[in-house]
Design an enzyme around this catalytic site. Sequence first.
Site, PDB file in Angstrom:
ATOM      1  N   ARG A   1       0.821  -1.216   0.000  1.00  0.00           N
ATOM      2  CA  ARG A   1       0.000   0.000   0.000  1.00  0.00           C
ATOM      3  C   ARG A   1       0.855   1.267   0.000  1.00  0.00           C
ATOM      4  O   ARG A   1       0.484   2.268  -0.623  1.00  0.00           O
ATOM      5  CB  ARG A   1      -0.966  -0.037   1.183  1.00  0.00           C
ATOM      6  CG  ARG A   1      -2.146  -1.002   0.914  1.00  0.00           C
ATOM      7  CD  ARG A   1      -2.952  -1.271   2.134  1.00  0.00           C
ATOM      8  NE  ARG A   1      -4.269  -1.853   1.818  1.00  0.00           N
ATOM      9  CZ  ARG A   1      -5.116  -2.287   2.735  1.00  0.00           C
ATOM     10  NH1 ARG A   1      -4.799  -2.217   4.024  1.00  0.00           N
ATOM     11  NH2 ARG A   1      -6.282  -2.790   2.383  1.00  0.00           N
TER      12      ARG A   1
ATOM     13  N   HIS B   1      -6.769  -5.994  -1.005  1.00  0.00           N
ATOM     14  CA  HIS B   1      -7.561  -6.434   0.151  1.00  0.00           C
ATOM     15  C   HIS B   1      -6.885  -7.664   0.742  1.00  0.00           C
ATOM     16  O   HIS B   1      -6.342  -8.490   0.000  1.00  0.00           O
ATOM     17  CB  HIS B   1      -8.983  -6.826  -0.274  1.00  0.00           C
ATOM     18  CG  HIS B   1      -9.725  -7.588   0.798  1.00  0.00           C
ATOM     19  ND1 HIS B   1     -10.439  -6.957   1.781  1.00  0.00           N
ATOM     20  CD2 HIS B   1      -9.800  -8.928   1.050  1.00  0.00           C
ATOM     21  CE1 HIS B   1     -10.934  -7.885   2.610  1.00  0.00           C
ATOM     22  NE2 HIS B   1     -10.571  -9.090   2.184  1.00  0.00           N
TER      23      HIS B   1
HETATM   24  P1  IDP Z   1      -8.594  -2.990   5.392  1.00  0.00           P
HETATM   25  O1  IDP Z   1      -8.787  -3.164   3.900  1.00  0.00           O
HETATM   26  O2  IDP Z   1      -7.239  -2.467   5.726  1.00  0.00           O
HETATM   27  O3  IDP Z   1      -8.962  -4.238   6.181  1.00  0.00           O
HETATM   28  P2  IDP Z   1     -11.154  -1.894   6.231  1.00  0.00           P
HETATM   29  O4  IDP Z   1     -11.361  -0.995   7.423  1.00  0.00           O
HETATM   30  O5  IDP Z   1     -11.620  -3.313   6.342  1.00  0.00           O
HETATM   31  O6  IDP Z   1      -9.594  -1.828   5.857  1.00  0.00           O
HETATM   32  O7  IDP Z   1     -11.866  -1.194   5.001  1.00  0.00           O
HETATM   33  C1  IDP Z   1     -12.138  -1.904   3.819  1.00  0.00           C
HETATM   34  C2  IDP Z   1     -11.779  -1.031   2.638  1.00  0.00           C
HETATM   35  O8  IDP Z   1     -12.633   0.115   2.644  1.00  0.00           O
HETATM   36  C3  IDP Z   1     -10.365  -0.436   2.671  1.00  0.00           C
HETATM   37  O9  IDP Z   1      -9.371  -1.300   2.198  1.00  0.00           O
HETATM   38  C4  IDP Z   1     -10.536   0.775   1.765  1.00  0.00           C
HETATM   39  O10 IDP Z   1     -10.528   0.404   0.379  1.00  0.00           O
HETATM   40  C5  IDP Z   1     -11.929   1.259   2.141  1.00  0.00           C
HETATM   41  N1  IDP Z   1     -11.907   2.267   3.211  1.00  0.00           N
HETATM   42  C6  IDP Z   1     -11.619   2.079   4.532  1.00  0.00           C
HETATM   43  N2  IDP Z   1     -11.697   3.225   5.219  1.00  0.00           N
HETATM   44  C7  IDP Z   1     -12.062   4.174   4.313  1.00  0.00           C
HETATM   45  C8  IDP Z   1     -12.322   5.588   4.422  1.00  0.00           C
HETATM   46  O11 IDP Z   1     -12.233   6.194   5.490  1.00  0.00           O
HETATM   47  N3  IDP Z   1     -12.674   6.224   3.253  1.00  0.00           N
HETATM   48  C9  IDP Z   1     -12.783   5.572   2.050  1.00  0.00           C
HETATM   49  N4  IDP Z   1     -12.565   4.258   1.925  1.00  0.00           N
HETATM   50  C10 IDP Z   1     -12.198   3.559   3.040  1.00  0.00           C
HETATM   51 MG    MG Z   2     -10.790  -5.205   6.296  1.00  0.00          MG
END
Ligand code: IDP
Ligand code: MG
Length: 140
Positions: A104, A117
């Site tokens: 990332r 992901h």
């Molecule tokens: P992760 O992918 O690191 O596990 P998660 O909190 O599970 O993070 O969120 C899933 C996906 O949602 C993230 O990978 C990202 O693409 C998107 N995302 C997370 N937080 C935000 C935000 O604050 N704004 C826009 N997109 C977000």
């Molecule tokens: Mg996640």
Amino acid sequence: MTIQRTLSIIKPDATRRNLTGKINARFEENGLRIIAQKRIHMSLKQAEGFYAVHSERAFFSDLCEFMCSGPVVVQVLEGDNAVATNRTIMGATNPANADEGTIRKDFGESIEANSVHGSDSTENAATEIGFFFSQTELVG
Ligand code: IDP
Ligand code: MG
């Protein structure tokens, strides 16, 4: 040694920039084996189903639209502690906060378009793998 499997997705921002091979090299260099892989274009329904746990979050509909904005590569990675190992290789959700040398940090465009992901627990990994793959498609 605890051999695990985890679900990985190479997101549309990364396939658009032709980064599939470079990202896969990160997994292999770090001891994870790609034991299943396919390139798909998710429907909105599929994306909403996959991210159902986030349905109450403000970014949910944008996220689902983004995940349908181009092809993705869904894959199963296998290796020692694969769930946590992959999270380390990926780096923090927001590329701006991700450690040097993570996917990332090196490839992510934004907190949403963050290139990959990865499952966050073995329980979720099993569910997420089952979402995209049948048992016969996993070739360890
Ligand atoms: P992760 O992918 O690191 O596990 P998660 O909190 O599970 O993070 O969120 C899933 C996906 O949602 C993230 O990978 C990202 O693409 C998107 N995302 C997370 N937080 C935000 C935000 O604050 N704004 C826009 N997109 C977000
Ligand atoms: Mg996640």
